[in-house]
Design an enzyme around this catalytic site. Sequence first.
Site, mmCIF file in Angstrom:
data_model
loop_
_atom_site.group_PDB
_atom_site.id
_atom_site.type_symbol
_atom_site.label_atom_id
_atom_site.label_comp_id
_atom_site.label_asym_id
_atom_site.label_seq_id
_atom_site.Cartn_x
_atom_site.Cartn_y
_atom_site.Cartn_z
ATOM 1 N N HIS A 72 16.414 -2.380 -14.208
ATOM 2 C CA HIS A 72 16.355 -3.923 -14.045
ATOM 3 C C HIS A 72 15.620 -4.306 -15.509
ATOM 4 O O HIS A 72 14.788 -3.800 -16.003
ATOM 5 C CB HIS A 72 15.534 -4.465 -12.979
ATOM 6 C CG HIS A 72 16.089 -4.292 -11.780
ATOM 7 N ND1 HIS A 72 16.662 -5.287 -11.397
ATOM 8 C CD2 HIS A 72 16.138 -3.203 -10.736
ATOM 9 C CE1 HIS A 72 17.316 -5.035 -10.290
ATOM 10 N NE2 HIS A 72 16.988 -3.772 -9.943
ATOM 11 N N TYR A 202 9.779 -14.403 -9.005
ATOM 12 C CA TYR A 202 8.421 -14.869 -9.043
ATOM 13 C C TYR A 202 8.628 -16.593 -8.687
ATOM 14 O O TYR A 202 8.933 -16.950 -9.694
ATOM 15 C CB TYR A 202 7.577 -14.826 -10.222
ATOM 16 C CG TYR A 202 7.519 -13.501 -10.514
ATOM 17 C CD1 TYR A 202 6.445 -12.633 -9.953
ATOM 18 C CD2 TYR A 202 8.300 -12.694 -11.360
ATOM 19 C CE1 TYR A 202 6.383 -11.303 -10.196
ATOM 20 C CE2 TYR A 202 8.050 -11.118 -11.895
ATOM 21 C CZ TYR A 202 7.189 -10.511 -11.075
ATOM 22 O OH TYR A 202 6.855 -9.271 -11.576
ATOM 23 N N PRO A 295 -0.806 -5.822 -7.674
ATOM 24 C CA PRO A 295 0.431 -5.683 -8.100
ATOM 25 C C PRO A 295 1.157 -6.448 -8.886
ATOM 26 O O PRO A 295 2.274 -6.154 -9.227
ATOM 27 C CB PRO A 295 1.003 -5.641 -6.323
ATOM 28 C CG PRO A 295 -0.117 -6.088 -5.786
ATOM 29 C CD PRO A 295 -1.245 -6.571 -6.401
ATOM 30 N N LYS A 299 1.934 -2.259 -12.275
ATOM 31 C CA LYS A 299 1.207 -1.273 -13.141
ATOM 32 C C LYS A 299 0.618 -0.175 -12.569
ATOM 33 O O LYS A 299 0.412 0.987 -12.959
ATOM 34 C CB LYS A 299 0.249 -2.045 -14.007
ATOM 35 C CG LYS A 299 0.775 -3.108 -15.026
ATOM 36 C CD LYS A 299 1.589 -2.734 -16.063
ATOM 37 C CE LYS A 299 2.173 -3.786 -16.915
ATOM 38 N NZ LYS A 299 3.393 -3.376 -17.689
ATOM 39 N N TYR A 386 4.940 -6.611 -20.043
ATOM 40 C CA TYR A 386 5.697 -6.401 -18.406
ATOM 41 C C TYR A 386 6.563 -4.960 -18.679
ATOM 42 O O TYR A 386 6.470 -4.157 -17.657
ATOM 43 C CB TYR A 386 6.610 -7.343 -18.430
ATOM 44 C CG TYR A 386 7.240 -7.616 -17.029
ATOM 45 C CD1 TYR A 386 6.327 -7.629 -15.922
ATOM 46 C CD2 TYR A 386 8.372 -7.665 -16.920
ATOM 47 C CE1 TYR A 386 6.720 -7.822 -14.871
ATOM 48 C CE2 TYR A 386 9.166 -7.845 -15.422
ATOM 49 C CZ TYR A 386 8.120 -7.909 -14.252
ATOM 50 O OH TYR A 386 8.596 -8.028 -13.272
HETATM 51 P P1 RFL Z 1 -3.009 7.039 -4.037
HETATM 52 O O1 RFL Z 1 -1.387 6.941 -4.029
HETATM 53 O O2 RFL Z 1 -3.622 6.025 -3.312
HETATM 54 O O3 RFL Z 1 -2.980 8.712 -3.492
HETATM 55 C C1 RFL Z 1 -4.188 9.019 -3.249
HETATM 56 C C2 RFL Z 1 -3.965 10.323 -2.226
HETATM 57 O O4 RFL Z 1 -5.363 10.921 -1.859
HETATM 58 C C3 RFL Z 1 -5.534 11.277 -0.619
HETATM 59 N N1 RFL Z 1 -6.854 11.142 -0.183
HETATM 60 C C4 RFL Z 1 -7.424 12.303 -0.129
HETATM 61 N N2 RFL Z 1 -7.078 13.597 -0.084
HETATM 62 C C5 RFL Z 1 -7.937 14.624 -0.095
HETATM 63 N N3 RFL Z 1 -9.146 14.331 0.374
HETATM 64 C C6 RFL Z 1 -9.578 12.964 0.527
HETATM 65 N N4 RFL Z 1 -10.965 12.875 0.979
HETATM 66 C C7 RFL Z 1 -8.939 12.054 0.448
HETATM 67 N N5 RFL Z 1 -8.939 10.917 0.580
HETATM 68 C C8 RFL Z 1 -7.497 10.253 0.124
HETATM 69 C C9 RFL Z 1 -4.549 10.073 0.061
HETATM 70 O O5 RFL Z 1 -4.076 10.304 1.384
HETATM 71 C C10 RFL Z 1 -3.540 9.778 -1.075
HETATM 72 O O6 RFL Z 1 -2.264 10.660 -0.563
HETATM 73 O O7 RFL Z 1 -3.496 7.139 -5.580
HETATM 74 P P2 RFL Z 1 -2.700 7.402 -7.149
HETATM 75 O O8 RFL Z 1 -2.319 8.620 -6.990
HETATM 76 O O9 RFL Z 1 -4.022 7.239 -8.064
HETATM 77 O O10 RFL Z 1 -1.622 6.184 -7.146
HETATM 78 C C11 RFL Z 1 -1.902 4.918 -7.218
HETATM 79 C C12 RFL Z 1 -0.879 4.298 -6.513
HETATM 80 O O11 RFL Z 1 -0.406 4.607 -5.488
HETATM 81 C C13 RFL Z 1 -1.118 2.712 -6.522
HETATM 82 O O12 RFL Z 1 -1.527 2.448 -7.794
HETATM 83 C C14 RFL Z 1 0.051 1.963 -6.486
HETATM 84 O O13 RFL Z 1 0.692 2.104 -5.265
HETATM 85 C C15 RFL Z 1 -0.156 0.506 -6.709
HETATM 86 N N6 RFL Z 1 1.035 -0.470 -6.483
HETATM 87 C C16 RFL Z 1 2.048 -0.554 -7.208
HETATM 88 N N7 RFL Z 1 1.780 -0.081 -8.467
HETATM 89 C C17 RFL Z 1 2.908 -0.110 -9.400
HETATM 90 O O14 RFL Z 1 2.841 0.572 -10.324
HETATM 91 N N8 RFL Z 1 4.032 -0.795 -8.961
HETATM 92 C C18 RFL Z 1 4.240 -1.525 -7.917
HETATM 93 O O15 RFL Z 1 5.140 -2.330 -7.781
HETATM 94 C C19 RFL Z 1 3.243 -1.383 -6.966
HETATM 95 N N9 RFL Z 1 3.209 -2.367 -5.839
HETATM 96 C C20 RFL Z 1 1.056 -0.999 -5.135
HETATM 97 C C21 RFL Z 1 2.206 -1.887 -4.793
HETATM 98 C C22 RFL Z 1 0.141 -0.851 -4.140
HETATM 99 C C23 RFL Z 1 0.199 -1.590 -2.999
HETATM 100 N N10 RFL Z 1 -0.586 -1.447 -1.936
HETATM 101 C C24 RFL Z 1 -0.487 -0.953 -0.652
HETATM 102 C C25 RFL Z 1 -2.009 -1.172 -2.226
HETATM 103 C C26 RFL Z 1 2.551 -2.660 -3.716
HETATM 104 C C27 RFL Z 1 1.296 -2.538 -2.649
HETATM 105 C C28 RFL Z 1 1.675 -3.146 -1.431
#
Ligand code: RFL
Length: 389
Positions: A72, A202, A295, A299, A386
């Site tokens: 995109h 948006y 979100p 990023k 972006y």
């Molecule tokens: P994660 O993905 O949360 O992974 C952390 C992992 O650690 C595990 N964990 C443990 N493991 C061992 N011992 C413990 N005590 C533990 N405690 C936890 C967890 O089970 C998990 O598997 O962190 P990481 O790797 O830093 O990645 C970050 C991303 O996941 C996060 O920033 C994004 O999902 C944010 N986000 C978005 N980011 C984008 O770049 N583009 C997007 O479009 C976007 N959309 C979003 C999003 C986050 C969302 N939510 C749910 C917060 C949309 C949503 C709705």
Amino acid sequence: MKRSVTVVGAGPAGLTLANLIQQSGIDCIVIEKASRSQVETRPRAGVLEHRSVTMLESLGLADRLLMEADRHGTCEFRVSGKAFQVSYSDLYGGREHFVYPQQEVVKDLIGGFLDSGGDIRFEVSDVELRDLTSSSPSVAFTSADGTRETITSDFVAGCDGFHGVSRTSIPEGALQEFTHHHGIEWLTILAEAPPSTKATIYALQDDGFAGHMLRSATVSRFYLQVPVGTKPSDWSDEQVWEALHKRFALHESSWTLTEGKIIEKRVLDMRSHVVEPMSYGRLYLLGDAAHIITPVGAKGMNLAMNDAATFGRALIDFYGTGSETGLKTYSEDCLRRIWRAQEFSQWMVNMIHTDVSSPFFGRLAQARLEHLAESPAYRATFAENYVGP
Ligand code: RFL
């Protein structure tokens, strides 16, 4: 057990790091609280920046992504029934976003790591980090079969997200925390509905923001600005669709929104959080463990993967040449990009919401959107941030 690096958490940050260092011959182990099927099916982010894709390509883990991801380069803004588009890819050297759900990234990273002999322990509990300021920190945990184990290593990578144990294992006062609540919340909806658009939308109406994000040919993500304190159960599915239809509505257009079965409805607290520095002794924090971003601007996952690339390079240098330079500058190097992303996300939050802190801000949002619609220079700056500078 003894390993060079213990990685806590198998999200995008931990798994990117584990693949990167394992491919350079550094032995590591990943421990993860959830089951493999949980982490491989958890829908969250969906937008990869070109730099994240380039990194996955360099790890040889982008084949499926390059085949399946939609690319995109345009997004659409709808303001009180009128639409304009910004072709950010054309404005920024042809660089695009790759739409590929986070759980697919995680699946590819787990597959790649295990195929090359990697060791991941799923479903661990009672994780404890010890002796972090010594040269051999250790991580104790209870494995899925109930055995208590301890791994001693040179470094611990805390990649366990915002609610993990890594950051909270650091003594109080050792980190500076920066937190901001944006004064709004989003109802986030995942629906089994094919996209009604080719470009992320948006939309801003008097009663708030609505977003249409792309995920796949059969699933779409939607966002609705809701008052602080809203519970998902406050909104019936019918009310969700009614609000989405209303906020996306265009004057003089036959555009329609395709509905589908709602498979997830949650309220997302819109807040930002950064800790400085992103390390303590031999513990290094990566991804959401060190910083949370709204979100808006997509990023979060990309910053997590960038932390992994930066820390991975520092470890490769350390084990290859003995140089500690990369380890010493890790936090500073990552924070520069993190704060820039925070600044952009905050700018965008203020542009696409009504009434963030007062009606005054609602009018500023309109002025900012008009500026974006009219000014090529303003659009070029938006595109750079972006897409990812
Ligand atoms: P994660 O993905 O949360 O992974 C952390 C992992 O650690 C595990 N964990 C443990 N493991 C061992 N011992 C413990 N005590 C533990 N405690 C936890 C967890 O089970 C998990 O598997 O962190 P990481 O790797 O830093 O990645 C970050 C991303 O996941 C996060 O920033 C994004 O999902 C944010 N986000 C978005 N980011 C984008 O770049 N583009 C997007 O479009 C976007 N959309 C979003 C999003 C986050 C969302 N939510 C749910 C917060 C949309 C949503 C709705």
